[in-house]
Design an enzyme around this catalytic site. Structure first.
Site, PDB file in Angstrom:
ATOM      1  N   HIS A 199      15.264  32.382  -6.715  1.00  0.00           N
ATOM      2  CA  HIS A 199      15.001  33.302  -5.596  1.00  0.00           C
ATOM      3  C   HIS A 199      14.860  34.744  -6.081  1.00  0.00           C
ATOM      4  CE1 HIS A 199      15.013  30.844  -2.028  1.00  0.00           C
ATOM      5  NE2 HIS A 199      16.197  30.321  -2.271  1.00  0.00           N
ATOM      6  N   CYS A 227      15.954  24.425   1.430  1.00  0.00           N
ATOM      7  CA  CYS A 227      16.172  25.863   1.267  1.00  0.00           C
ATOM      8  C   CYS A 227      16.330  26.491   2.651  1.00  0.00           C
ATOM      9  CB  CYS A 227      14.982  26.492   0.543  1.00  0.00           C
ATOM     10  SG  CYS A 227      15.169  28.273   0.237  1.00  0.00           S
ATOM     11  N   GLU A 251      19.212  29.278  -6.866  1.00  0.00           N
ATOM     12  CA  GLU A 251      19.445  30.670  -6.425  1.00  0.00           C
ATOM     13  C   GLU A 251      18.802  31.661  -7.380  1.00  0.00           C
ATOM     14  OE1 GLU A 251      21.039  28.839  -3.415  1.00  0.00           O
ATOM     15  OE2 GLU A 251      20.413  30.930  -3.522  1.00  0.00           O
TER      16      GLU A 251
HETATM   17  O1  K2U Z   1      19.038  28.966  -1.467  1.00  0.00           O
HETATM   18  C1  K2U Z   1      19.223  28.322  -0.457  1.00  0.00           C
HETATM   19  O2  K2U Z   1      18.374  28.194   0.423  1.00  0.00           O
HETATM   20  C2  K2U Z   1      20.503  27.561  -0.287  1.00  0.00           C
HETATM   21  C3  K2U Z   1      20.261  26.105  -0.522  1.00  0.00           C
HETATM   22  C4  K2U Z   1      20.729  25.829  -1.909  1.00  0.00           C
HETATM   23  C5  K2U Z   1      20.273  24.573  -2.558  1.00  0.00           C
HETATM   24  C6  K2U Z   1      20.550  24.407  -3.891  1.00  0.00           C
HETATM   25  C7  K2U Z   1      20.151  23.274  -4.567  1.00  0.00           C
HETATM   26  C8  K2U Z   1      19.495  22.266  -3.913  1.00  0.00           C
HETATM   27  C9  K2U Z   1      19.219  22.416  -2.573  1.00  0.00           C
HETATM   28  C10 K2U Z   1      19.594  23.579  -1.905  1.00  0.00           C
HETATM   29  C11 K2U Z   1      21.022  25.414   0.608  1.00  0.00           C
HETATM   30  O3  K2U Z   1      22.324  25.198   0.226  1.00  0.00           O
HETATM   31  S1  K2U Z   1      20.227  23.976   1.180  1.00  0.00           S
HETATM   32  C12 K2U Z   1      21.331  23.195   2.189  1.00  0.00           C
HETATM   33  C13 K2U Z   1      22.430  22.451   1.509  1.00  0.00           C
HETATM   34  C14 K2U Z   1      23.667  22.481   2.082  1.00  0.00           C
HETATM   35  C15 K2U Z   1      24.708  21.785   1.508  1.00  0.00           C
HETATM   36  C16 K2U Z   1      24.489  21.040   0.357  1.00  0.00           C
HETATM   37  C17 K2U Z   1      23.241  21.005  -0.220  1.00  0.00           C
HETATM   38  C18 K2U Z   1      22.196  21.711   0.351  1.00  0.00           C
HETATM   39 NI    NI Z   2      16.831  28.524  -1.329  1.00  0.00          NI
END
Ligand code: K2U
Ligand code: NI
Length: 183
Positions: free
Chosen positions: A158, A110, A155
């Protein structure tokens, strides 16, 4: 080009732990600009050169509370298999879910949690989400499954002040659920 990069709030900040308020319509100009900037931010965060130059973490989703706005909207910018997902969902509602669960074999991360917490995050394999999409300015009903479904649920959490590590079993972080699909 983004006018400014966002300050990403972290799990130390109260805004990440509270239930966000519904967005009222019509959406004011400043909020709609922010919404489109969030999509641009995600797109640029996935450009390795830009991301390293500006020291930002790559993301596929970004929720308003993560930039300090306690309102119910989030941006998603991701590719899965042959499909591109680019939305700003406003006041999203999960209207149906599968019995089947799913989880990322790598666990989740995250942008608002500086150090990753290891463990499986079980979510619904399929979800149907109804929302107003601020990119097309239309009501949308999205039937999602697999990886995109996981991102949209991450999301959505959140907006309710829920972080992924709250869904990891503390006693057995890599507990197996036979009813769940590994992604
Ligand atoms: O909400 C966030 O912090 C964004 C996260 C979303 C996320 C969704 C599902 C599982 C893990 C993270 C970021 O995208 S985390 C970084 C990332 C980047 C590319 C692909 C996957 C995760
Ligand atoms: Ni997140």
């Amino acid at each position: 080009m983004l006018m400014k990069l966002f300050k990403i709030y972290t799990d130390k900040d109260e805004v990440l732990h509270k239930k966000a308020e519904e967005v009222s319509f019509p959406i004011d100009e400043e909020t709609s600009k922010t919404m489109l900037d969030m999509v641009e931010y995600l797109r640029l965060s996935q450009d390795d050169e830009f991301a390293s130059k500006h020291n930002i973490r790559s993301g596929v989703g970004l929720a308003a509370p993560q930039i300090g706005i306690s309102k119910r909207f989030y941006a998603v910018y991701l590719d899965d298999k042959d499909k591109h997902y680019e939305y700003v969902l406003v006041n999203p509602k999960i209207i149906s879910t599968s019995v089947k669960k799913a989880y990322l074999s790598t666990g989740e991360g995250c942008l608002s949690v500086p150090s990753d917490v290891p463990g499986f995050v079980y979510r619904y394999y399929k979800v149907t989400i109804k929302a107003y999409d601020a990119i097309t300015n239309k009501e949308v009903t999205l039937r999602l499954s697999g990886y995109p479904a996981i991102v949209f649920q991450h999301e959505y959490d959140h907006l309710d002040g829920v972080l992924y590590y709250e869904r990891i079993d503390k006693n057995n972080p890599f507990k197996k659920d036979d009813n769940a699909i590994e992604i």
